[in-house]
Design a protein around this motif. Structure first.
Motif, mmCIF file in Angstrom:
data_model
loop_
_atom_site.group_PDB
_atom_site.id
_atom_site.type_symbol
_atom_site.label_atom_id
_atom_site.label_comp_id
_atom_site.label_asym_id
_atom_site.label_seq_id
_atom_site.Cartn_x
_atom_site.Cartn_y
_atom_site.Cartn_z
ATOM 1 N N LEU A 1 0.856 -1.191 0.000
ATOM 2 C CA LEU A 1 0.000 0.000 0.000
ATOM 3 C C LEU A 1 0.893 1.243 0.000
ATOM 4 C CD1 LEU A 1 -2.702 -1.068 2.627
ATOM 5 C CD2 LEU A 1 -2.699 -1.429 0.152
ATOM 6 N N ARG B 1 -5.483 -4.594 -8.803
ATOM 7 C CA ARG B 1 -4.786 -3.341 -9.080
ATOM 8 C C ARG B 1 -3.296 -3.660 -9.160
ATOM 9 N NH1 ARG B 1 -9.249 -2.439 -9.575
ATOM 10 N NH2 ARG B 1 -10.601 -0.820 -8.718
ATOM 11 N N ARG C 1 -8.244 -7.113 -2.120
ATOM 12 C CA ARG C 1 -7.034 -6.550 -2.704
ATOM 13 C C ARG C 1 -6.154 -7.666 -3.267
ATOM 14 N NH1 ARG C 1 -7.577 -6.314 2.871
ATOM 15 N NH2 ARG C 1 -6.083 -7.643 3.927
ATOM 16 N N ARG D 1 -1.151 -1.386 -8.555
ATOM 17 C CA ARG D 1 -0.568 -0.573 -7.475
ATOM 18 C C ARG D 1 -1.704 0.026 -6.650
ATOM 19 N NH1 ARG D 1 4.183 2.952 -6.617
ATOM 20 N NH2 ARG D 1 3.478 4.955 -5.811
ATOM 21 N N TYR D 2 -1.614 -0.109 -5.351
ATOM 22 C CA TYR D 2 -2.642 0.409 -4.443
ATOM 23 C C TYR D 2 -2.144 1.681 -3.778
ATOM 24 C CZ TYR D 2 -5.444 -3.849 -4.871
ATOM 25 O OH TYR D 2 -6.222 -4.867 -5.354
ATOM 26 N N GLU D 3 -2.685 2.801 -4.188
ATOM 27 C CA GLU D 3 -2.306 4.079 -3.560
ATOM 28 C C GLU D 3 -3.422 4.489 -2.610
ATOM 29 O OE1 GLU D 3 -1.280 6.856 -6.655
ATOM 30 O OE2 GLU D 3 0.709 5.966 -6.867
ATOM 31 N N THR D 4 -3.645 3.679 -1.622
ATOM 32 C CA THR D 4 -4.792 3.887 -0.729
ATOM 33 C C THR D 4 -4.382 4.156 0.711
ATOM 34 O OG1 THR D 4 -4.929 1.536 -0.225
ATOM 35 C CG2 THR D 4 -6.169 2.332 -2.137
ATOM 36 N N PRO E 1 -8.100 -1.603 1.408
ATOM 37 C CA PRO E 1 -9.287 -2.118 0.711
ATOM 38 C C PRO E 1 -9.698 -3.488 1.253
ATOM 39 C CG PRO E 1 -7.626 -1.353 -0.842
ATOM 40 C CD PRO E 1 -6.979 -1.377 0.500
#
Lengths: 74, 385
Positions: free
Chosen positions: B219, B307, B320, B309-312, B317
């Motif tokens: 993340l 995804r 994921r 890449r997870y920019e969260t 999430p």
């Protein structure tokens, strides 16, 4: 009336599958069909090799052939 | 009739790897049941050695022994055992929770019994088990095939159930459970003296722990180059799927036979895949040698939840995955193989086979690895009694 290409394909498959009355092949005419080269898997061990290594490397599970194992795929 | 084939080497593997690919072989088993007419002799012993090696330092050596025998006029039996030795330290291993890679040995065994009720009707029951350091799986399947329309059509219906438990090797506990069901149907029709059409469909549901206990999802804060944290992959506990396949088998000449196939796959996670393949076989030297060439293309869309890449961060999430097999991908396999049939006193035949294949995979949704090139080789011997 027009059909979309996908509908035409579905219709063609339907007719070929459910319209066998036109193409009945008599038993004595099927000699060539019995040949092992006409089989789905001519060499099961070799085909199994393909599936053995392909199955774990794709996101769907093939519904023909077979195999898993031999992953090492993480 | 289109007798059911249980292909040990193919269906014998009840799992695949440290990943969501576990259970692939379960469905493969169903697929094998669907693959219809038998090619192998009813009484035989066979063995094969297979090797896989790719440019990401994954190597697999697998060997299979199998035997088949007829009991009376109505019963066929088959048993097989496969062992895999796997060594992997690939880049995607390194980016997972197994940074040092791994080596392990996997054992798979299976057996099947078929009973022919009469001309054109046959049932097969198959059981397989797989044992590995981080996985134990059991698969049970059954199929029933019968002829229609003056034996111009064979309809095969099948069902398979698989139960498995899995974990991670170092924890030495198998805490996750998974169950899979699949129903299948195959319509094989003689279209002419030299042509057979197969139309197949499957539908199934997987439930339980469908994630990969080895995989981590990193993340990031928006725009950050370095991940803030990594959390385990989390996937829904239900996945349904369906497939439709069409296959044409054609004899073009006395020495030339061809097979063409297309398969469409779709599932509840939004993955769609197209597979097209062909095999062309040439008989030479008075049909004592079979030469085959195969070409297979595969195109897959990514799962909706996937995804790259997870920019969260700091939000996590619920579902994921950055797994390459759940992202967009494509592959091309091309290969050639040869089989020699040698006369031998006291037996039907001795067949020696040799195959070489190249597999190229490319990933559109997996940042650590864009492509992979693999070599597959196999050597097998079958003694038909």
């Amino acid at each position: 009336m027009s059909f979309r290409p996908t509908h035409r394909l579905a219709l063609a498959v339907w007719i070929s599958v459910f319209g066998p009355g036109c193409v009945l092949v008599k038993p004595w005419e099927r000699g060539e069909l019995a040949d092992r080269r006409m089989q789905v898997s001519i060499r099961p061990l070799h085909d199994g090799c393909h599936s053995h290594f392909l199955t774990p490397r794709e996101g769907t599970r093939p519904t023909q052939d077979g195999g898993g194992g031999g992953c090492g795929c993480d | 009739m289109g007798v059911v084939v249980i292909d040990r080497a193919a269906a014998g593997s009840l799992r695949s790897g440290k990943l969501g690919s576990r259970g692939g072989s379960f469905l493969a088993l169903v697929g094998v049941i669907l693959s219809a007419p038998a090619a192998a002799a009813p009484n035989r012993v066979a063995s094969s050695a297979m090797v896989y090696s790719d440019d990401t330092d994954v190597a697999v050596f697998a060997t299979t022994v199998e035997g088949a025998a007829e009991v009376g006029e109505s019963i066929t039996t088959n048993a097989s055992y496969t062992v895999d030795v796997v060594s992997a330290a690939s880049v995607d291993v390194v980016t997972s929770a197994s940074p040092a890679g791994f080596e392990e040995v996997r054992h798979q065994a299976r057996g099947s019994v078929g009973y022919e009720f009469g001309e054109g009707t046959k049932a097969v029951i198959d059981y397989g088990a797989s044992v590995e350091p981080d996985f134990v799986g059991h698969g049970l399947s059954g199929s029933y095939a019968f002829d229609l329309l003056e034996r111009n059509v064979t309809l095969s219906l099948g069902y398979a159930l698989r139960y498995s438990v899995l974990g991670v090797s170092r924890a030495r506990t198998l805490e996750h459970e998974r169950t899979e069901h699949e129903a299948s149907a195959l319509w094989s029709e003689v279209l002419g003296r030299r042509t057979v059409l197969d139309v197949g469909a499957t539908g199934g549901v997987s439930s339980g722990y469908l994630s990969n206990p080895y995989r981590l999802v990193r993340l990031y804060e928006p725009g950050a180059a370095v991940p803030s944290t990594a959390v385990p992959e989390a996937l829904p506990e239900l996945r349904s799927h369906a497939t439709l396949s069409v296959r044409l088998r054609q004899r073009f000449a006395d020495v030339w036979h061809g097979l063409f196939e297309y398969r469409l796959y779709g599932d509840g996670w939004g993955v769609w895949a197209h597979t097209a393949s062909t095999r062309q076989t040439l008989s030479v030297f008075d049909e004592t040698v079979l030469l085959s060439a195969e070409l297979r293309g595969y195109l897959q869309s990514g799962a909706e939840l996937h995804r790259a890449r997870y920019e969260t961060f700091p939000a996590v999430p619920n579902y994921r995955s950055a797994d390459k097999e759940l992202g967009g991908m494509r592959s091309v396999l091309g290969g050639i193989d040869a089989e020699w049939s040698l006369p031998l006193d006291g037996v039907e035949a001795l067949r020696i086979g040799l195959g070489f294949d190249t597999l190229a995979l490319s990933y559109s949704g997996f940042l650590p690895l864009a492509s992979r090139l693999a070599f597959i080789g196999s050597l097998d011997a079958t003694l038909e009694l």
